[in-house]
Design an enzyme around this catalytic site. Sequence first.
Site, PDB file in Angstrom:
ATOM      1  N   SER A  49     123.149  40.950 -46.186  1.00 22.02           N
ATOM      2  CA  SER A  49     124.310  40.361 -46.854  1.00 22.02           C
ATOM      3  C   SER A  49     124.610  38.967 -46.323  1.00 22.02           C
ATOM      4  CB  SER A  49     125.544  41.239 -46.648  1.00 22.02           C
ATOM      5  OG  SER A  49     125.362  42.517 -47.203  1.00 22.02           O
TER       6      SER A  49
HETATM    7  N1  SAH Z   1     124.538  46.161 -44.466  1.00 21.71           N
HETATM    8  C1  SAH Z   1     123.245  45.663 -44.838  1.00 21.71           C
HETATM    9  C2  SAH Z   1     123.191  45.342 -46.317  1.00 21.71           C
HETATM   10  C3  SAH Z   1     121.944  45.872 -46.919  1.00 21.71           C
HETATM   11  S1  SAH Z   1     121.861  45.823 -48.684  1.00 21.71           S
HETATM   12  C4  SAH Z   1     122.840  44.487 -43.987  1.00 21.71           C
HETATM   13  O1  SAH Z   1     123.693  43.927 -43.298  1.00 21.71           O
HETATM   14  O2  SAH Z   1     121.659  44.141 -43.969  1.00 21.71           O
HETATM   15  C5  SAH Z   1     122.411  47.459 -49.114  1.00 21.71           C
HETATM   16  C6  SAH Z   1     121.676  48.619 -48.540  1.00 21.71           C
HETATM   17  O3  SAH Z   1     122.189  49.806 -49.146  1.00 21.71           O
HETATM   18  C7  SAH Z   1     120.176  48.636 -48.808  1.00 21.71           C
HETATM   19  O4  SAH Z   1     119.486  48.743 -47.597  1.00 21.71           O
HETATM   20  C8  SAH Z   1     119.966  49.881 -49.682  1.00 21.71           C
HETATM   21  O5  SAH Z   1     118.730  50.542 -49.453  1.00 21.71           O
HETATM   22  C9  SAH Z   1     121.150  50.742 -49.271  1.00 21.71           C
HETATM   23  N2  SAH Z   1     121.537  51.781 -50.232  1.00 21.71           N
HETATM   24  C10 SAH Z   1     121.502  51.716 -51.582  1.00 21.71           C
HETATM   25  N3  SAH Z   1     121.937  52.868 -52.121  1.00 21.71           N
HETATM   26  C11 SAH Z   1     122.253  53.697 -51.077  1.00 21.71           C
HETATM   27  C12 SAH Z   1     122.763  55.035 -50.975  1.00 21.71           C
HETATM   28  N4  SAH Z   1     123.027  55.779 -52.053  1.00 21.71           N
HETATM   29  N5  SAH Z   1     122.958  55.555 -49.735  1.00 21.71           N
HETATM   30  C13 SAH Z   1     122.702  54.820 -48.615  1.00 21.71           C
HETATM   31  N6  SAH Z   1     122.228  53.549 -48.648  1.00 21.71           N
HETATM   32  C14 SAH Z   1     122.000  52.997 -49.869  1.00 21.71           C
END
Ligand code: SAH
Length: 213
Positions: free
Chosen positions: A64
Site C-alpha cells: 500500500s
Molecule cells: N497490508 C499489505 C497490503 C497488501 S494488498 C501491505 O502493507 O503490503 C492486500 C492483500 O490482501 C494482498 O496480499 C491479498 O492477497 C490479501 N487478500 C485479498 N483477499 C483476502 C482475503 N479474503 N483474506 C485475507 N487476505 C486477502
Amino acid sequence: MKDTFKHKGLRQQLVEIIRDKGITDEKVLKAIGKVPRHLFMDSSFLDHAYQDKAFPIAADQTISQPYTVAFQTELMQIKPGDTVLEIGTGSGYQTAVLCELGARVYSIERQLELFKSTSKFLPKLGYRPKKLIFGDGYKGLKEEAPFDSIIVTAGAPFVPKPLMSQLKIGGRLVIPVGDQVQTMTLFIRNGPKDFEKHEYGEFRFVPLLEDKN
Ligand code: SAH
C-alpha cells in the site's frame, strides 16, 4: 538487508510528505519513519521505496501507499498492548507499522506465497506479530476475538459481518468499501448492536477476494 543513512534520510522526507498531506498523529509518523520500507519491496523497485506510491509485490498484489497506511493507522487510534487484527498481510509493511505502535498483531493472508515469505521476513527485521495466519479474512479470527481494532487492507465489496461482531465495545474497524473505487470507512462499536459509521475519501485497493486458493 541494509538500512543506510541514505535510506533513513529518504524515509524522513517521506514522513514530511505524508505530514503535508494531512497526517497529524506523531506516533504514526514516527512509526512510518522507522520501518525500512525498501526492504519490503523487490530489489528492482528500491528507488521507488520512499515515494508515496503503492507498488507491485509478489502474487499480483501491492504494498500500500505510505499515506494510505498512515491514514488507516491513524483511524485505528492504537494504544500499546492493543489486540489488533489485520486482513491482508501482503508484504507485511502495514503489520510492521502496527508492531512499531506496540500492538499485538494478528494478520491474515490468503495467498500462500505471500504468507510464507512474509512469515519468514518479518522476524528477520525484529518484528514479531502474535500470529500470521494463512486463511480467509472474510471470516475474521473468532478464536482471538474481540479486537481493539481491525484493519482491512484490500478493497471490500461489502462489510463482512464477522469483522463487526469480532470488535470490542469501543473497538474500531477501518475498511475500504467498494468495487472499483473504495470509500475509507470507520465503524466504532458503541454497543452490542450499535455501530457509529464515518466515511472518509476515496482510495483504490486490490480486491478482497473470496474463495482462497
Ligand atoms: N497490508 C499489505 C497490503 C497488501 S494488498 C501491505 O502493507 O503490503 C492486500 C492483500 O490482501 C494482498 O496480499 C491479498 O492477497 C490479501 N487478500 C485479498 N483477499 C483476502 C482475503 N479474503 N483474506 C485475507 N487476505 C486477502
